[in-house]
Write a protein that holds these residues in place. Structure first.
Motif, short mmCIF file in Angstrom:
data_model
loop_
_atom_site.label_atom_id
_atom_site.label_comp_id
_atom_site.label_asym_id
_atom_site.label_seq_id
_atom_site.Cartn_x
_atom_site.Cartn_y
_atom_site.Cartn_z
N THR A 231 0.82 -1.22 0.00
CA THR A 231 0.00 0.00 0.00
C THR A 231 0.85 1.26 0.00
N ASP A 232 2.04 1.24 0.64
CA ASP A 232 2.93 2.40 0.61
C ASP A 232 3.37 2.72 -0.81
N MET B 180 3.48 3.82 -7.78
CA MET B 180 3.15 3.06 -8.98
C MET B 180 2.20 3.85 -9.87
N ALA B 181 1.18 4.45 -9.27
CA ALA B 181 0.22 5.24 -10.04
C ALA B 181 0.90 6.41 -10.74
N GLY C 225 3.04 8.62 -15.87
CA GLY C 225 4.09 9.46 -16.44
C GLY C 225 4.33 10.74 -15.65
N GLN C 226 3.95 10.74 -14.37
CA GLN C 226 4.13 11.92 -13.53
C GLN C 226 5.50 11.97 -12.87
N ILE C 227 6.17 10.83 -12.82
CA ILE C 227 7.53 10.76 -12.29
C ILE C 227 8.38 9.97 -13.26
N GLU C 228 9.66 10.16 -13.15
CA GLU C 228 10.60 9.39 -13.96
C GLU C 228 11.41 8.52 -13.00
N CYS C 229 11.43 7.23 -13.25
CA CYS C 229 12.27 6.32 -12.47
C CYS C 229 13.43 5.89 -13.35
#
Length: 150
Positions: free
Chosen positions: A20-21, A26-27, A32-36
């Motif tokens: 859950t954390d 993941m969302a 595409g809101q973050i770049e990993c």
């Protein structure tokens, strides 16, 4: 856009355990809101860990999880990292080096050896647990909604 490096345990939380954390991370990644960012060494570790018997993954499940993750991340080229503190767990040094090389905003980890480095040295990125990453995602989202810089 926020740039994260995720250690292998956090990747497992996202793609295997659905912890859950990790759901908001993941969302954000899928939207595409973050770049990993990854590199060959971090991908190699993930490939190895996915075969651990305690995960009880079939070859098909391993392939699916790896393909899903590798399709969402940016591969950063190998190279020299700037001078960094030494992590007590040598296997985790690669995550510090990648975060420094790629200009990450945060290294997201649950690893005690990495988390112990927080605040003890000047780094160009934060080291935080998944819950901390979720907080900065929420803050960045709120800033974006109000027109404030994120």
């Amino acid at each position: 856009m926020l740039r994260f490096v995720l250690d292998t345990n956090v990747v497992l939380d996202l793609f295997h355990w659905a912890n859950t954390d990790a759901v908001p991370i993941m969302a954000a990644l899928e939207a595409g809101q973050i770049e990993c960012v990854v590199d060959e060494r971090t991908l190699d570790e993930l490939r190895r860990v996915l075969t651990y018997p305690q995960l009880k993954l079939t070859p098909e499940m391993i392939a699916e999880r790896y393909a899903r993750y590798s399709g969402l991340v940016q591969v950063f080229p190998e190279g020299e990292a700037p001078p960094l503190p030494r992590c007590k767990d040598r296997d985790d040094q690669k995550f510090l080096e990648l975060a420094a090389r790629c200009g990450a905003d945060a290294l997201v980890s649950k690893d005690k050896a990495l988390l112990q480095l927080r605040g003890r040295t000047k780094l160009g990125f934060q080291i935080m647990k998944p819950a901390g990453a979720v907080r900065i995602l929420g803050a960045a989202g709120a800033a974006g909604e109000t027109g404030m810089p994120g």
